[in-house]
Every structure is written in C-alpha cells, then in structure tokens.
Design an enzyme around this catalytic site. Sequence first.
Site, PDB file in Angstrom:
ATOM      1  CG  HIS A 309     -47.333   8.182  11.216  1.00  0.00           C
ATOM      2  ND1 HIS A 309     -47.830   9.412  10.872  1.00  0.00           N
ATOM      3  CD2 HIS A 309     -47.675   7.330  10.221  1.00  0.00           C
ATOM      4  CE1 HIS A 309     -48.465   9.298   9.705  1.00  0.00           C
ATOM      5  NE2 HIS A 309     -48.386   8.060   9.291  1.00  0.00           N
ATOM      6  CG  ASP A 367     -46.324   0.494   6.607  1.00  0.00           C
ATOM      7  OD1 ASP A 367     -46.102   1.717   6.695  1.00  0.00           O
ATOM      8  OD2 ASP A 367     -46.968  -0.027   5.680  1.00  0.00           O
TER       9      ASP A 367
HETATM   10  C1  SDX Z   1     -46.212   5.251   6.306  1.00  0.00           C
HETATM   11  O1  SDX Z   1     -47.105  10.096   6.159  1.00  0.00           O
HETATM   12  C2  SDX Z   1     -47.943   9.116   6.192  1.00  0.00           C
HETATM   13  O2  SDX Z   1     -49.116   9.326   6.433  1.00  0.00           O
HETATM   14  C3  SDX Z   1     -47.372   7.743   5.825  1.00  0.00           C
HETATM   15  C4  SDX Z   1     -48.334   6.571   5.969  1.00  0.00           C
HETATM   16  C5  SDX Z   1     -49.426   6.616   4.949  1.00  0.00           C
HETATM   17  O3  SDX Z   1     -50.436   5.946   5.159  1.00  0.00           O
HETATM   18  O4  SDX Z   1     -49.207   7.250   3.869  1.00  0.00           O
HETATM   19  O5  SDX Z   1     -48.883   6.515   7.259  1.00  0.00           O
HETATM   20  C6  SDX Z   1     -47.573   5.253   5.705  1.00  0.00           C
HETATM   21  O6  SDX Z   1     -45.284   5.608   5.621  1.00  0.00           O
HETATM   22  C7  SDX Z   1     -46.052   4.907   7.771  1.00  0.00           C
HETATM   23  C8  SDX Z   1     -44.587   5.065   8.262  1.00  0.00           C
HETATM   24  C9  SDX Z   1     -43.821   3.825   7.799  1.00  0.00           C
HETATM   25  N1  SDX Z   1     -42.384   4.001   8.081  1.00  0.00           N
HETATM   26  C10 SDX Z   1     -41.774   3.280   9.037  1.00  0.00           C
HETATM   27  O7  SDX Z   1     -42.359   2.532   9.810  1.00  0.00           O
HETATM   28  C11 SDX Z   1     -40.261   3.444   9.056  1.00  0.00           C
HETATM   29  C12 SDX Z   1     -39.779   3.635  10.507  1.00  0.00           C
HETATM   30  N2  SDX Z   1     -40.268   4.921  10.972  1.00  0.00           N
HETATM   31  C13 SDX Z   1     -39.330   6.061  10.895  1.00  0.00           C
HETATM   32  O8  SDX Z   1     -38.511   6.035   9.780  1.00  0.00           O
HETATM   33  C14 SDX Z   1     -40.029   7.387  11.187  1.00  0.00           C
HETATM   34  O9  SDX Z   1     -40.780   7.201  12.312  1.00  0.00           O
HETATM   35  C15 SDX Z   1     -40.907   8.024  10.130  1.00  0.00           C
HETATM   36  C16 SDX Z   1     -40.206   8.163   8.827  1.00  0.00           C
HETATM   37  C17 SDX Z   1     -42.154   7.242   9.950  1.00  0.00           C
HETATM   38  C18 SDX Z   1     -41.273   9.425  10.652  1.00  0.00           C
HETATM   39  O10 SDX Z   1     -40.117  10.185  10.608  1.00  0.00           O
HETATM   40  P1  SDX Z   1     -40.105  11.669  11.245  1.00  0.00           P
HETATM   41  O11 SDX Z   1     -41.446  12.168  11.547  1.00  0.00           O
HETATM   42  O12 SDX Z   1     -39.210  12.488  10.366  1.00  0.00           O
HETATM   43  O13 SDX Z   1     -39.487  11.431  12.650  1.00  0.00           O
HETATM   44  P2  SDX Z   1     -37.971  11.553  12.936  1.00  0.00           P
HETATM   45  O14 SDX Z   1     -37.213  10.723  11.953  1.00  0.00           O
HETATM   46  O15 SDX Z   1     -37.645  13.002  13.056  1.00  0.00           O
HETATM   47  O16 SDX Z   1     -37.875  10.850  14.377  1.00  0.00           O
HETATM   48  C19 SDX Z   1     -38.061  11.598  15.562  1.00  0.00           C
HETATM   49  C20 SDX Z   1     -37.213  10.875  16.590  1.00  0.00           C
HETATM   50  C21 SDX Z   1     -35.755  10.712  16.157  1.00  0.00           C
HETATM   51  O17 SDX Z   1     -34.974  10.587  17.331  1.00  0.00           O
HETATM   52  P3  SDX Z   1     -34.233  11.961  17.888  1.00  0.00           P
HETATM   53  O18 SDX Z   1     -33.409  12.494  16.728  1.00  0.00           O
HETATM   54  O19 SDX Z   1     -35.363  12.887  18.286  1.00  0.00           O
HETATM   55  O20 SDX Z   1     -33.395  11.461  19.044  1.00  0.00           O
HETATM   56  O21 SDX Z   1     -37.722   9.541  16.753  1.00  0.00           O
HETATM   57  C22 SDX Z   1     -36.727   8.606  16.330  1.00  0.00           C
HETATM   58  C23 SDX Z   1     -35.735   9.366  15.480  1.00  0.00           C
HETATM   59  O22 SDX Z   1     -34.458   8.762  15.517  1.00  0.00           O
HETATM   60  N3  SDX Z   1     -37.439   7.583  15.552  1.00  0.00           N
HETATM   61  C24 SDX Z   1     -37.179   6.283  15.632  1.00  0.00           C
HETATM   62  C25 SDX Z   1     -38.109   5.672  14.778  1.00  0.00           C
HETATM   63  N4  SDX Z   1     -38.876   6.598  14.206  1.00  0.00           N
HETATM   64  C26 SDX Z   1     -38.459   7.781  14.693  1.00  0.00           C
HETATM   65  N5  SDX Z   1     -36.246   5.584  16.356  1.00  0.00           N
HETATM   66  C27 SDX Z   1     -36.270   4.236  16.183  1.00  0.00           C
HETATM   67  N6  SDX Z   1     -37.133   3.563  15.384  1.00  0.00           N
HETATM   68  C28 SDX Z   1     -38.062   4.250  14.664  1.00  0.00           C
HETATM   69  N7  SDX Z   1     -38.915   3.602  13.879  1.00  0.00           N
END
Ligand code: SDX
Length: 430
Positions: A309, A367
């Site tokens: 998140h 989710d």
């Molecule tokens: C919702 O914003 C809100 O409030 C949203 C929400 C709401 O109620 O409105 O809470 C609802 O959208 C919840 C989130 C649902 N999405 C997912 O579950 C999809 C999977 N999650 C990721 O796509 C990600 O965690 C996000 C999109 C939720 C957050 O993305 P960020 O903050 O941009 O984080 P990032 O992509 O920069 O990740 C930071 C690191 C990265 O690794 P490094 O580059 O530092 O090595 O964490 C890793 C990412 O690769 N990472 C993950 C991961 N999520 C982040 N690695 C594996 N699996 C994951 N799910």
Amino acid sequence: MEQKRVLTLTDPVANKTLALPVMTGTEGPAVVPIGNLYRELGYFTFDPGFLSTASCRSAVTFIDGEQGVLLYRGYPIEQLAQHSTFLEVAYLLMYGELPSARQRDDFTHTIDCHTMINESLKRFYDGFYHDAHPMAIMVGVVGSLSAFYHDSTDIHDPHHREVAAHRMIAKMPTIAAACYKHSVGEPVVYPKNDLGYAANLLHMMFSVPSEEYVVDPVAERALDLIFMLHADHEQNASTSTVRLAGSSGANPFACIASGIAALWGPAHGGANEAALKMLEEIGDVKNVPKYIARAKDKDDPFRLMGFGHRVYKNYDPRAKVIRAACHEVLAKLGDPDDPLFELAMALEEAALKDEYFIERKLYPNVDFYSGLIYKALGIPTNMFTVMFAIARTAGWVAQWMEMIAEPQQRIGRPRQLYVGPPRRDYPVTD
Ligand code: SDX
C-alpha cells in the site's frame, strides 16, 4: 504560544530565498505551501505519484500509515465496523457528524426515494454484450446519469449538490445489480425499499421472478461491513480523480464516473478481483514459495495482488476486520475449509516472514481478503470492483462536496518537467 515554523528554500545561483510557512493539521504530517515557488524562484516541484504531495485540505478521513490507523471524521474504522452501518457511515462522511435517530431515519428515507433509475437506462445495457466487464458498463451508465437528472447538476447550488450526492449513493446498487442481471441474462429486479441498503443489493442481484428470495442476514451484515470498510480512504487515486474532474466544474455524475474508471485499475480497486484470480492461479499451498519468489523477481511483472500500500506501512486496519469476518462468513455461508482461504492465510504467513516484504513494509491490504467474502456471498469475481465502487461512492461524494465548497477551490492543473525535443522547424521542401 507555539513558535511558527518556517522552512526556507534557497537558490544559491539566483541568491534568492523563499520562506515556506509550515501548516499543521489536526493530525498527521505538517505541510509546506509551495504555490509561490514558481513565481518566486522559477521552479516547479517534481513528485510523480505524489509520494510527498498533499493535494488539498480535508476533514473527511485520516490515515496513519505507520500505525495502521483509519478514521472517518475522527471515528476509528474498527469502532464503526463494530457498531455502525454503511448508510450511517455515508451520512457521517457527508455531513461530518453521526446522525441522530431522526436524522438517520430521514436520510434512509431520502436514499430510498432515489433507488430507482430511469427506465430508458435499461436500453443502455442492451447495447453491451452479455460478457462485457461490469465496470465498463458502470462507467458508461453512471456517466450518462447527467442526461436524466438536469435538476441536480448545478454544482454551485448546495441543494443540487446534496440531491446529486443522495442520488449517487442510492442508485449505485441498482445500476450495479442491473450489470449483473445483464451478464446472466435474467430480468432486472427493482429495488424494494423496505430492505436495508446491502439487503436491497442482494435482492436486486439474486432474486428471480419465479420464486421467493429471502436475504440471509449473515450475508447482509457481511456486505454492509465491507461497504463501511471501503467507504472512503483519503486522497487515493480514484478520489483524487473525482476531485480533479470536479475542479473543472464537471457535473457530479461525470465526476463519479471518472472515479469508477480510476478505481478499475488492478493497482487500485481492481486488486480485489486480481487477488482472487491470483489465489485461484496459485491453487495450492505447495505453490506458495514459487509465487513468493516470482513476486520478488524484478524481471517478473507478477506482484502479490492485495499486498502492499502506498500509505499503510503496517497492516491495513480494514484487512484485519475483513480477515476476522472471513471466518464467520465462510463458516455460515461458504466452505469453512475453503482452500482459497487456507491458501490466503498461508500466503500471508509466508510473505510476512520474508525479508523482501518485511524490508518494504508490505502487508495485506483491504483487497486481499474481501474477494473471499464476495465469493462466499455468490458474487462473481468480475463484480468485485463494482462492489468497491458502490461503497466508495459515499467517500467520493463527500470529498467532492468538500472540494466544491472549499473557498480557495480552483481548477487542478499540474505542470511538468519537459524532456521532449527543443524547438525545431518543419522541414519544408521547395
Ligand atoms: C487500494 O491509495 C489507497 O488508499 C488505495 C486503497 C483505497 O482504499 O482507496 O487502499 C485501495 O488500491 C489498495 C491497494 C490495492 N493494490 C494492490 O494490492 C496491488 C498490489 N500492490 C502494489 O501494486 C503496490 O503495493 C501499490 C500499488 C498498492 C502501492 O504501490 P507504491 O506505493 O507505488 O509502491 P511501489 O510500487 O513503489 O513498491 C515499493 C516496493 C517496490 O520494490 P523496489 O522497487 O523498492 O525493490 O515494493 C514492491 C515494489 O516492487 N512492491 C511489491 C508489491 N507492492 C510493492 N512487490 C511485490 N508484490 C507487491 N504487491
């Protein structure tokens, strides 16, 4: 008297300094207004993804990502989940205070008066194939509502704004249920206003003309709980989209349609559908290590859906509530030994022990478990994000009303860092 904090920004080349008076809110990080930066120092800020950017001031919802705290108008989500209902939460988000018994009854009656949609809209559904994704239909149908409700599109009239908000909250379940009926080739079922909000949705989705349908109270309570947990969430992607659309003066129905479109993405509200599909793809606990490895592999686009998140660097408080509710719902409505629930818990356990997830503070979010409850309620996977949209409409309309009423509200128009080609002349050949 607290000393007023001021940050200063100095440009050594131009030998100029800009004083940035720190603004503090009720809770959470302070902010520094940088609106004068371009005029005073000639720079734009650069913050793709808005990791350090507060887009507005708001009194609706507060999140503390480090502590895993979520407050709706100051009330902790855990307490609302235990004691409140979705419509009471919708009232709280819109008006800022919990309703009295009389206010709650009046609000419920008002919403009930708006649950039906114009009969002409039914022809809209016929234009979609039966296998159209319901979110595609939702974006189209909700965006078209302004064609029917001209009497609540004057955004400068507080009464119009309130009626439009009531209409959106009331009609989303009816529009959503009609999406489902279209996909299964069954006749649309009209709302029954003697049912509660969640019960009415289940009635419109699952009752058929040929036999009596009785809403299961466990299903009703589970759906109402999930709606409360999804109602609002500060300035997330879809809410920011609604605010940006609203800042141009677009009508409220168009703004909500833009929010639905933004919510659809798998990185946002589409994650509940993606998380269940991921669990079905993993299939068995023995495959968990392979998928954990894929999620960590930078060369593999696979991510654990329902994990991570932008704000929560702790367990999403909503996921905690949903995880607990899962047990009750699966025991009473689904398969108490649902292999997907066992698999979800095994996946969560493995990820939370893994250094990659620990180091990045990646926890299950709202989710991760919600799809398991939707599945136990008989809701098809492609309707999961539609459920999210129904609930989030309460937050979208509350945030939209707050934005429109903001005295300093102006059109949102970010700038950019231009990295394209410099000016060049068109190659004119004689
Ligand atoms: C919702 O914003 C809100 O409030 C949203 C929400 C709401 O109620 O409105 O809470 C609802 O959208 C919840 C989130 C649902 N999405 C997912 O579950 C999809 C999977 N999650 C990721 O796509 C990600 O965690 C996000 C999109 C939720 C957050 O993305 P960020 O903050 O941009 O984080 P990032 O992509 O920069 O990740 C930071 C690191 C990265 O690794 P490094 O580059 O530092 O090595 O964490 C890793 C990412 O690769 N990472 C993950 C991961 N999520 C982040 N690695 C594996 N699996 C994951 N799910």
